[in-house]
Motif scaffolding. Structure first.
Motif, mmCIF file in Angstrom:
data_model
loop_
_atom_site.group_PDB
_atom_site.id
_atom_site.type_symbol
_atom_site.label_atom_id
_atom_site.label_comp_id
_atom_site.label_asym_id
_atom_site.label_seq_id
_atom_site.Cartn_x
_atom_site.Cartn_y
_atom_site.Cartn_z
ATOM 1 N N TRP A 34 0.834 -1.201 0.000
ATOM 2 C CA TRP A 34 0.000 0.000 0.000
ATOM 3 C C TRP A 34 0.870 1.252 0.000
ATOM 4 N N LYS A 35 0.431 2.267 -0.780
ATOM 5 C CA LYS A 35 1.035 3.597 -0.656
ATOM 6 C C LYS A 35 0.544 4.218 0.641
ATOM 7 N N ASN A 36 1.417 4.975 1.298
ATOM 8 C CA ASN A 36 1.024 5.592 2.566
ATOM 9 C C ASN A 36 -0.258 6.425 2.442
ATOM 10 N N ILE A 37 -0.347 7.219 1.394
ATOM 11 C CA ILE A 37 -1.501 8.127 1.282
ATOM 12 C C ILE A 37 -2.803 7.334 1.128
ATOM 13 N N ASP A 38 -2.713 6.166 0.467
ATOM 14 C CA ASP A 38 -3.931 5.351 0.311
ATOM 15 C C ASP A 38 -4.368 4.766 1.652
ATOM 16 N N ILE A 39 -3.394 4.403 2.485
ATOM 17 C CA ILE A 39 -3.748 3.895 3.824
ATOM 18 C C ILE A 39 -4.381 5.007 4.653
ATOM 19 N N VAL A 40 -3.792 6.191 4.582
ATOM 20 C CA VAL A 40 -4.317 7.297 5.401
ATOM 21 C C VAL A 40 -5.751 7.610 4.947
ATOM 22 N N ASN A 41 -5.981 7.616 3.639
ATOM 23 C CA ASN A 41 -7.341 7.879 3.153
ATOM 24 C C ASN A 41 -8.312 6.783 3.579
ATOM 25 N N LEU A 42 -7.845 5.521 3.529
ATOM 26 C CA LEU A 42 -8.718 4.415 3.947
ATOM 27 C C LEU A 42 -9.057 4.552 5.433
ATOM 28 N N LEU A 43 -8.052 4.878 6.245
ATOM 29 C CA LEU A 43 -8.300 5.058 7.682
ATOM 30 C C LEU A 43 -9.295 6.198 7.912
ATOM 31 N N CYS A 44 -9.159 7.266 7.132
ATOM 32 C CA CYS A 44 -10.095 8.403 7.279
ATOM 33 C C CYS A 44 -11.524 7.946 6.987
ATOM 34 N N ARG A 45 -11.697 7.119 5.957
ATOM 35 C CA ARG A 45 -13.046 6.654 5.611
ATOM 36 C C ARG A 45 -13.600 5.759 6.722
ATOM 37 N N ILE A 46 -12.751 4.836 7.216
ATOM 38 C CA ILE A 46 -13.205 3.924 8.284
ATOM 39 C C ILE A 46 -13.590 4.736 9.528
ATOM 40 N N MET A 47 -12.742 5.718 9.866
ATOM 41 C CA MET A 47 -12.979 6.493 11.088
ATOM 42 C C MET A 47 -14.214 7.392 10.935
ATOM 43 N N ASP A 48 -14.420 7.964 9.751
ATOM 44 C CA ASP A 48 -15.631 8.774 9.527
ATOM 45 C C ASP A 48 -16.871 7.935 9.829
ATOM 46 N N SER A 87 -3.281 -14.715 7.318
ATOM 47 C CA SER A 87 -4.661 -15.188 7.451
ATOM 48 C C SER A 87 -5.686 -14.091 7.176
ATOM 49 N N LEU A 88 -5.315 -12.840 7.364
ATOM 50 C CA LEU A 88 -6.312 -11.772 7.309
ATOM 51 C C LEU A 88 -6.165 -10.885 6.091
ATOM 52 N N GLN A 89 -7.283 -10.445 5.527
ATOM 53 C CA GLN A 89 -7.270 -9.397 4.505
ATOM 54 C C GLN A 89 -7.001 -8.062 5.204
ATOM 55 N N PHE A 90 -6.328 -7.144 4.505
ATOM 56 C CA PHE A 90 -5.913 -5.888 5.134
ATOM 57 C C PHE A 90 -7.113 -5.083 5.654
ATOM 58 N N GLU A 91 -8.166 -4.970 4.833
ATOM 59 C CA GLU A 91 -9.306 -4.144 5.251
ATOM 60 C C GLU A 91 -9.908 -4.685 6.547
ATOM 61 N N GLU A 92 -9.981 -6.030 6.635
ATOM 62 C CA GLU A 92 -10.535 -6.659 7.845
ATOM 63 C C GLU A 92 -9.625 -6.388 9.050
ATOM 64 N N GLY A 93 -8.308 -6.522 8.830
ATOM 65 C CA GLY A 93 -7.339 -6.274 9.903
ATOM 66 C C GLY A 93 -7.380 -4.829 10.365
ATOM 67 N N LEU A 94 -7.525 -3.918 9.405
ATOM 68 C CA LEU A 94 -7.569 -2.492 9.785
ATOM 69 C C LEU A 94 -8.816 -2.177 10.600
ATOM 70 N N GLU A 95 -9.953 -2.763 10.204
ATOM 71 C CA GLU A 95 -11.212 -2.543 10.966
ATOM 72 C C GLU A 95 -11.010 -3.005 12.408
ATOM 73 N N LYS A 96 -10.427 -4.206 12.570
ATOM 74 C CA LYS A 96 -10.200 -4.745 13.914
ATOM 75 C C LYS A 96 -9.272 -3.826 14.704
ATOM 76 N N THR A 97 -8.248 -3.317 14.008
ATOM 77 C CA THR A 97 -7.262 -2.459 14.662
ATOM 78 C C THR A 97 -7.918 -1.153 15.126
ATOM 79 N N VAL A 98 -8.692 -0.534 14.231
ATOM 80 C CA VAL A 98 -9.371 0.719 14.591
ATOM 81 C C VAL A 98 -10.298 0.467 15.777
ATOM 82 N N ASP A 99 -11.043 -0.633 15.739
ATOM 83 C CA ASP A 99 -11.962 -0.942 16.852
ATOM 84 C C ASP A 99 -11.191 -1.046 18.164
ATOM 85 N N TRP A 100 -10.028 -1.712 18.123
ATOM 86 C CA TRP A 100 -9.242 -1.883 19.354
ATOM 87 C C TRP A 100 -8.837 -0.513 19.917
ATOM 88 N N TYR A 101 -8.389 0.386 19.039
ATOM 89 C CA TYR A 101 -7.959 1.709 19.530
ATOM 90 C C TYR A 101 -9.149 2.504 20.073
#
Ligand code: NAD
Ligand code: TYD
Length: 353
Positions: free
Chosen positions: A257-271, A314-328
């Motif tokens: 992943w490019k950094n900017i794409d991750i940051v944008n994805l995190l912004c969408r998940i967090m919104d 074992s995990l797809q990135f989007e699924e892992g990121l959702e779990k990570t955001v939830d934990w935080y």
């Protein structure tokens, strides 16, 4: 390594990856005696291990790996037959601010451990193992194509990666020169729970939550290969038990992943999770001065580990990121604790407030 009783030292077990490794081993191997040896630097936190600290097969010892006398005393006390070595200074930006701290812990600390293992295990190397946990950053920087394999020549560019590369060389030198039983793995960027918020993903999650600027270095086009931390811990378990002596294994997520794409994805998940109007968090993105010597791209070919030992993520990135955001979002007290004190000082210095 066989799966009968073991007397293990895990260094750096109070840190991000170390705490996941300790948890996995404590829960999966009740017959092992697992001693977590950690100096508890800014990055070490015993809160990370609350759920396993009362387990009968787990002990914590506070010690610095650069203190040879203290480490020798622990060997006398526990008669370790194996070490999984994760303790390190681990953040590239801090290595640019203070390289010698990285030489001390990552190079000297590793050599001190190797030397003590050599002395303790001399004449009886059977059923012993020194497992060194390292990074893909030792290979340097890729262009837009190609992958790091176990044969890629080392070409570290930051004080952090140079210190890890040096420690890797010493591990192999102890194998070839003294016959110390070693195995080594080089992993790509990890993400998941308990990740210290100086690193990209937890820093962005924390800043989005607090409506703070999201500092993207340069143009945000640098590429990293991301792996869920529990998948790294599973790979370490696999290599510890089945890896061939004197071998290196690359571990990666097949997930660039490019950094900017991750940051944008995190912004969408967090919104979505914070019920903000879509696009709100992305307005916090701020391009800042690039990191000096910023490696463009890391990408791991983990084919050897997959073919030889059967491991795969074992995990797809989007699924892992959702779990990570939830934990935080669910662990505000943890974030508050680790960002109080020293963190603010580092943050102001790094981002020049
Ligand atoms: P971390 O910074 O979260 O944790 C490091 C731990 O080591 C902390 O608990 C700290 O207290 C301890 N420590 C530091 N100096 C010590 C010393 N002198 N003596 C004893 N303990 C000490 O690091 P992490 O991200 O969990 O990384 C763990 C290991 O994995 C490191 O060796 C790192 O190079 C490697 N690695 C990390 C990544 C990643 O994405 N984070 C990827 C590949 C490899
Ligand atoms: P980081 O999490 O520090 O890991 P590493 O440098 O070991 O790969 O950084 C991941 C990527 O994110 C890296 O290309 C640097 C970039 N980055 C930013 O753009 N802004 C930040 O505030 C941080 C910490 C990292």
């Amino acid at each position: 390594m066989s799966t009968d009783k073991r007397r293990m030292m895990i260094t750096g077990g109070a840190g991000f990856i170390g705490s996941h490794v300790v948890r996995l081993f404590v829960n999966k191997y009740p017959g092992y005696n697992i001693v977590n040896v950690d100096a508890l630097t800014y990055a070490g936190n015993l809160e990370n291990l609350r759920d396993v600290e009362a387990s009968p097969n787990y002990t914590f010892e506070r010690a610095d790996i650069t203190d040879a006398a203290a480490i020798s005393r622990l060997f006398e006390k526990y008669h370790f037959d194996s070490v999984i070595h994760l303790a390190a200074e681990s953040h590239v930006d801090r290595s640019i601010l203070d390289p010698l701290a990285f030489v001390k812990t990552n190079v000297m600390g590793t050599c001190i451990l190797l030397n003590i293992c050599r002395q303790q295990w001399s004449g009886d190397p059977a059923h012993k193992l020194f497992y060194h946990v390292s990074t893909d950053e030792v290979y340097g920087s890729l262009g837009s194509t190609g992958y790091f394999t176990e044969e890629t020549a080392y070409d570290p560019r930051s004080p952090y990666s140079a210190s890890k590369a040096s420690s890797d060389h010493f591990v192999m030198a102890y194998y070839h020169t003294y016959g110390l039983p070693v195995v080594l793995s080089n992993c790509s960027n990890n993400y998941g729970s308990h990740h210290f918020p100086e690193k990209l993903i937890p820093l962005m999650i924390n800043n989005i939550k607090n409506n703070r600027p999201l500092p993207v270095y340069g143009k945000g086009e640098n590429v990293r290969d991301w792996l869920y931390v529990d998948d790294h811990a599973r790979a370490i378990d696999t290599i510890f038990h089945k890896g061939r002596m004197g071998e290196k294994y690359n571990i990666g997520g097949f997930n660039e992943w490019k950094n900017i794409d991750i940051v944008n994805l995190l912004c969408r998940i967090m919104d979505r999770k914070l019920e903000r109007i879509p696009g709100t968090s992305a307005r916090l993105i701020t391009y800042v001065k690039d990191r000096p010597g910023h490696d463009l791209r890391y990408a791991i070919d983990a084919g050897k580990l997959n073919k030889e030992l059967g491991w795969k993520p074992s995990l797809q990135f989007e699924e892992g990121l959702e779990k990570t955001v939830d934990w935080y979002l669910e662990n505000e007290a943890w974030i508050k604790q680790v960002t109080s004190g020293e963190y603010q000082h580092y943050y102001d210095k790094q981002y020049q407030k």
